[in-house]
Design a protein around this motif. Structure first.
Motif, mmCIF file in Angstrom:
data_model
loop_
_atom_site.group_PDB
_atom_site.id
_atom_site.type_symbol
_atom_site.label_atom_id
_atom_site.label_comp_id
_atom_site.label_asym_id
_atom_site.label_seq_id
_atom_site.Cartn_x
_atom_site.Cartn_y
_atom_site.Cartn_z
ATOM 1 N N TRP A 129 0.844 -1.209 0.000
ATOM 2 C CA TRP A 129 0.000 0.000 0.000
ATOM 3 C C TRP A 129 0.872 1.248 0.000
ATOM 4 O O TRP A 129 0.629 2.190 -0.756
ATOM 5 N N PHE A 130 1.899 1.244 0.835
ATOM 6 C CA PHE A 130 2.807 2.384 0.910
ATOM 7 C C PHE A 130 3.520 2.586 -0.428
ATOM 8 O O PHE A 130 3.607 3.711 -0.937
ATOM 9 N N ALA A 131 4.010 1.485 -1.001
ATOM 10 C CA ALA A 131 4.712 1.561 -2.284
ATOM 11 C C ALA A 131 3.802 2.099 -3.379
ATOM 12 O O ALA A 131 4.232 2.885 -4.245
ATOM 13 N N ASP A 132 2.539 1.690 -3.349
ATOM 14 C CA ASP A 132 1.582 2.169 -4.348
ATOM 15 C C ASP A 132 1.354 3.680 -4.221
ATOM 16 O O ASP A 132 1.150 4.375 -5.226
ATOM 17 N N LYS A 133 1.392 4.195 -2.984
ATOM 18 C CA LYS A 133 1.212 5.627 -2.764
ATOM 19 C C LYS A 133 2.400 6.420 -3.318
ATOM 20 O O LYS A 133 2.240 7.548 -3.776
ATOM 21 N N ILE A 134 3.565 5.824 -3.278
ATOM 22 C CA ILE A 134 4.743 6.466 -3.881
ATOM 23 C C ILE A 134 4.637 6.416 -5.399
ATOM 24 O O ILE A 134 4.902 7.407 -6.099
ATOM 25 N N ALA A 135 4.215 5.271 -5.907
ATOM 26 C CA ALA A 135 4.157 5.075 -7.363
ATOM 27 C C ALA A 135 3.037 5.881 -8.018
ATOM 28 O O ALA A 135 3.161 6.296 -9.174
ATOM 29 N N HIS A 136 1.932 6.105 -7.273
ATOM 30 C CA HIS A 136 0.778 6.807 -7.833
ATOM 31 C C HIS A 136 0.413 7.970 -6.909
ATOM 32 O O HIS A 136 -0.415 7.814 -6.011
ATOM 33 N N PRO A 137 1.043 9.111 -7.105
ATOM 34 C CA PRO A 137 0.838 10.252 -6.196
ATOM 35 C C PRO A 137 -0.577 10.814 -6.255
ATOM 36 O O PRO A 137 -0.981 11.402 -7.261
ATOM 37 N N LEU A 138 -1.326 10.590 -5.178
ATOM 38 C CA LEU A 138 -2.686 11.101 -5.087
ATOM 39 C C LEU A 138 -2.997 11.378 -3.626
ATOM 40 O O LEU A 138 -3.007 10.466 -2.794
ATOM 41 N N ARG A 139 -3.265 12.622 -3.290
ATOM 42 C CA ARG A 139 -3.556 13.019 -1.925
ATOM 43 C C ARG A 139 -4.976 12.617 -1.559
ATOM 44 O O ARG A 139 -5.931 12.954 -2.259
ATOM 45 N N GLU A 140 -5.127 11.866 -0.454
ATOM 46 C CA GLU A 140 -6.462 11.487 0.016
ATOM 47 C C GLU A 140 -6.390 11.243 1.519
ATOM 48 O O GLU A 140 -5.341 11.383 2.145
ATOM 49 N N GLY A 141 -7.506 10.882 2.121
ATOM 50 C CA GLY A 141 -7.636 10.876 3.571
ATOM 51 C C GLY A 141 -6.704 9.964 4.345
ATOM 52 O O GLY A 141 -6.406 10.226 5.506
ATOM 53 N N SER A 142 -6.220 8.892 3.746
ATOM 54 C CA SER A 142 -5.422 7.916 4.494
ATOM 55 C C SER A 142 -3.960 8.315 4.622
ATOM 56 O O SER A 142 -3.171 7.602 5.236
ATOM 57 N N THR A 143 -3.561 9.442 4.032
ATOM 58 C CA THR A 143 -2.146 9.822 4.055
ATOM 59 C C THR A 143 -1.942 11.224 4.637
ATOM 60 O O THR A 143 -1.083 11.972 4.211
ATOM 61 N N GLY A 144 -2.744 11.569 5.633
ATOM 62 C CA GLY A 144 -2.607 12.864 6.284
ATOM 63 C C GLY A 144 -1.460 12.878 7.274
ATOM 64 O O GLY A 144 -0.888 11.844 7.622
#
Length: 313
Positions: A265-280
């Motif tokens: 999940w963390f790696a996917d957030k790096i690979a696909h930059p999209l700001r949303e509620g789970s990464t505050g």
């Protein structure tokens, strides 16, 4: 009007400030320092009225990294451009040069939660923000419900759960390199969230005494513990950081460490930059700007010019 650029090295407890940047009606680090400079140089009287000095000048600081509300700094760097005539006037009756006189006066006026580590003439080409090679931040956590040291309560996040450091370091490793951290940060106007992370790692501080010797070597058989013993500390080094980037990365790593999210999940957030509620962002109090590093003096101007260019992947 001939200006002199000064380098200012600072430390501060961010708990009593609404961040670094000057904001009307709010107590900020920049605001406090600039107000003190105004009082010293006569740009502003103690009652808030603007003086009628022949030199029209208002102090404005440029900082290496704007810290958020509640974030601390053990080593922050700023620069100030000051007219030579104003700097010279700081001497008054002191038998020292203008820079040292200003340093002494500023130390006397600054509040207790801001410490002036040093003030000196900046080398040619120096820019506190754009000349910097890298910034180092630390985030301190007391995990597993471990009783914290009350002297550290403003600088450490208390966490009830226990953390899987191996999984957290696997996630943190995904940060290293040049990436768009859009999932974990907001860009400044006209800027990007592309940053180059040089190091990112979680460590458990061993329980050691302050002097690093065995208790039996002490005359009383006791040695005071190092205040950071037993803490879990995240260290991240990058050429620069976007708004909320470090605290959001810490929050995401902790979710992985608690087993609530996966490394993938963390790696996917790096690979696909999209700001949303789970990464505050996580709470600010555990975060400290520890160091700002600069290249040799003869490379300062070149570095500043290169870093001003808009980044791409």
């Amino acid at each position: 009007m001939s200006l002199v650029r000064l380098r200012m090295d600072l430390a501060y407890d961010g708990g009593g400030f609404h961040g670094w940047a000057r904001q009307p009606g709010l107590r900020t680090v920049q605001g406090c320092i600039e107000h003190a400079l105004s009082l010293i140089t006569g740009a502003r009287k103690s009652d808030g009225e603007v003086s009628h000095s022949q030199v029209v000048w208002e102090p404005r600081l440029v900082v290496a990294g704007r810290t958020d509300t509640g974030v601390h700094a053990s080593h922050q760097v700023a620069h100030l451009d000051i007219p030579e005539v104003v700097l010279e006037a700081c001497r008054g009756h002191m038998g020292v040069d203008g820079v040292l006189a200003l340093e002494r006066r500023l130390r006397h006026l600054l509040p207790a939660d801001i410490v002036l580590l040093g003030l000196r003439a900046a080398p040619m080409g120096f820019d506190a923000r754009f000349s910097a090679l890298e910034r180092t931040y630390l985030y301190r956590v007391s995990q597993g419900g471990r009783p914290g040291d009350p002297r550290m309560r403003g600088y450490v996040l208390d966490l009830e759960g226990s953390l899987d450091l191996e999984a957290m370091n696997e996630a943190a490793g995904e940060c290293i390199g040049l990436h768009d951290f859009g999932s974990f940060a907001r860009p400044n106007p006209g800027g990007t969230t592309i940053r180059k992370v040089k190091a990112a790692h979680w460590d458990l501080v061993p329980t050691v005494n302050l002097f690093g010797v065995e208790p039996e070597q002490s005359a009383v058989g006791y040695l005071p513990p190092f205040m950071e013993s037993g803490l879990t500390v995240f260290r991240i080094v990058a050429d620069a950081f976007a708004h909320n980037m470090v605290r959001s990365l810490v929050a995401a790593c902790i979710q992985v460490g608690l087993g609530r999210r996966s490394v993938q999940w963390f790696a996917d957030k790096i690979a696909h930059p999209l700001r949303e509620g789970s990464t505050g962002p996580i709470a600010a109090r555990g975060l400290t700007l520890e160091q700002v590093a600069y290249p040799p003096d003869d490379q300062l101007a070149e570095r500043a010019q290169a870093i001003r260019a808009r980044r791409t992947l």
